[in-house]
Each structure stands twice: as structure tokens, then as C-alpha cells.
Design an enzyme around this catalytic site. Sequence first.
Site, PDB file in Angstrom:
ATOM      1  N   GLY A  42       0.882  -1.170   0.000  1.00 38.22           N
ATOM      2  CA  GLY A  42       0.000   0.000   0.000  1.00 38.22           C
ATOM      3  C   GLY A  42       0.913   1.211   0.000  1.00 38.22           C
ATOM      4  O   GLY A  42       1.672   1.399  -0.939  1.00 38.22           O
ATOM      5  N   GLU A  43       0.883   1.969   1.046  1.00 40.53           N
ATOM      6  CA  GLU A  43       1.752   3.144   1.152  1.00 40.53           C
ATOM      7  C   GLU A  43       2.273   3.200   2.589  1.00 40.53           C
ATOM      8  O   GLU A  43       1.500   3.417   3.530  1.00 40.53           O
ATOM      9  CB  GLU A  43       0.948   4.390   0.771  1.00 40.53           C
ATOM     10  N   CYS A  75       6.061  -5.247   0.163  1.00 39.31           N
ATOM     11  CA  CYS A  75       6.173  -3.905  -0.412  1.00 39.31           C
ATOM     12  C   CYS A  75       6.147  -2.851   0.706  1.00 39.31           C
ATOM     13  O   CYS A  75       7.106  -2.776   1.472  1.00 39.31           O
ATOM     14  CB  CYS A  75       5.099  -3.702  -1.471  1.00 39.31           C
ATOM     15  N   ARG A 106      12.944   3.208  -0.858  1.00 38.69           N
ATOM     16  CA  ARG A 106      11.555   3.304  -1.331  1.00 38.69           C
ATOM     17  C   ARG A 106      11.505   3.752  -2.786  1.00 38.69           C
ATOM     18  O   ARG A 106      12.363   4.490  -3.249  1.00 38.69           O
ATOM     19  CB  ARG A 106      10.763   4.307  -0.478  1.00 38.69           C
ATOM     20  N   ILE A 137       5.047  -2.882  -7.652  1.00 35.05           N
ATOM     21  CA  ILE A 137       4.252  -1.657  -7.782  1.00 35.05           C
ATOM     22  C   ILE A 137       4.892  -0.566  -6.928  1.00 35.05           C
ATOM     23  O   ILE A 137       4.858  -0.641  -5.693  1.00 35.05           O
ATOM     24  CB  ILE A 137       2.796  -1.905  -7.329  1.00 35.05           C
ATOM     25  N   ARG A 138       5.489   0.411  -7.556  1.00 39.70           N
ATOM     26  CA  ARG A 138       6.278   1.431  -6.824  1.00 39.70           C
ATOM     27  C   ARG A 138       7.095   0.730  -5.744  1.00 39.70           C
ATOM     28  O   ARG A 138       7.130   1.137  -4.574  1.00 39.70           O
ATOM     29  CB  ARG A 138       5.356   2.509  -6.212  1.00 39.70           C
ATOM     30  N   HIS A 173       4.229  -7.455  -4.760  1.00 41.80           N
ATOM     31  CA  HIS A 173       2.871  -7.851  -4.358  1.00 41.80           C
ATOM     32  C   HIS A 173       2.626  -9.269  -4.864  1.00 41.80           C
ATOM     33  O   HIS A 173       2.510  -9.470  -6.076  1.00 41.80           O
ATOM     34  CB  HIS A 173       1.830  -6.924  -4.995  1.00 41.80           C
ATOM     35  N   GLU A 175      -0.129 -10.937  -4.137  1.00 38.12           N
ATOM     36  CA  GLU A 175      -1.580 -11.184  -4.139  1.00 38.12           C
ATOM     37  C   GLU A 175      -2.248 -10.740  -5.435  1.00 38.12           C
ATOM     38  O   GLU A 175      -3.373 -11.120  -5.715  1.00 38.12           O
ATOM     39  CB  GLU A 175      -2.232 -10.497  -2.923  1.00 38.12           C
TER      40      GLU A 175
END
Length: 193
Positions: A42-43, A75, A106, A137-138, A173, A175
Site C-alpha cells: 500500500g503506502e 512492499c 523506497r 508496484i512502486r 505484491h 496477491e
Amino acid sequence: MLAVQGAVSEHAAMLAQLGHPTVLVKKPEHLANLAGLIIPGGESTAIARLAAPFGLLPAVRKGIEQGTLSVLGTCAGLILLARDVVDPGALAGFDTIGGLDVSVARNAYGNQLNSFEAHIDLPTAHNSSTRPLVAFIRAPRITSVGEAVEVIARHNGEPVAVQAPGIIGATFHPEITGDLWLHSLFVSSLPAS
Ligand code: GLN
């Protein structure tokens, strides 16, 4: 599941496929009686800020230190578990979890447009010819790995998943693409309930 922000329902769906119920953890008291906790992508900055008023991340750290809680962080979850974040500014002033002896950078592959899917290599798996498809993802990069930390997945030779006692961390990720490999590994590392 740490259910503050991020890919909570997607991980819960993976656990359901493995026959495991999910408990949503938003406050320290929700950790009672849990042997395992997934900290989703997520973040990391949002998770750290939203968890701060409840003291949730230090409570997770305490469970890991006491050996009562095993964690899987992916992540953003890995960033929160890392001993050292290369660009600490974004998390300055907020508790993270720590405990995993790695350094991470990051957003090290660029922004959202540079996100990608890739097959990763599993050097320690029983069948290392299996190459699960995962999504970056990032994603962070793992820039150093402590002596007691084992690299369990690589991409282009770089470490992308690591394991230490009670902790698994991955930069990707698992999932999104639906391969159950990492969740199976985590669940099988937990004491039988
Ligand atoms: N770049 C994000 C962060 O710093 C992590 C991205 C992710 O979890 N997909 O937390």
C-alpha cells in the site's frame, strides 16, 4: 491482516484459498491470540501515520521481539519491517516496526508507470525451477541484507524476498497475480493452531 491501508482484501482472499480465516487488525488489542500477521503493500507513509494514534506498529514490534508473532510484510509492509530505510524523511517522526536486518530504498524502480510484473527466481525452494509471477508496484529495492537474513527470492539476481526468524519480507505484491507460493510459505511457518 494489518488492516489500516493497502491490499487487505486481496491478501484475505489468498488466505481463504489456503483455508485460513482472516482477522482484521486495526488496534493493538486485535493482535491478541494471533500467531501470524500480514502487513500488506500500500503506502508505508500512510500506514505509519494512520497506525500512530493507536501505537499499533510498536505493538507489532513487541510481538515479534517476544517471539509470539510471526509477520509477512510485502512492499510497504517490507518498508515498515526494515531496520533501515534509505530515504527516511518520509517516515520521520513516525514509528515503524523494524526488526528485519535489511536496508531498503523506497520507490527505487521509479513511479507508478514503472510498475511491472515479472517471474522471480526461488533459489532456496524445493523446486527452484518454479518461477512465480509477481507484481512490483512502486516497489522498494533491498539495498543490503544482514548476515542472519536469508534471501528466498531474486529478480535479475537482486534480492526481492528475504526470511529471518519470525519475519518474511518481499518487495513485490504476491496477491495481485494470485500465486499462492509466498502465503503458503508463511502459513506453513506458523505454529499449528
Ligand atoms: N512506494 C510505497 C511506499 O513507500 C510502497 C508501494 C507498495 O506497497 N506497492 O510505501
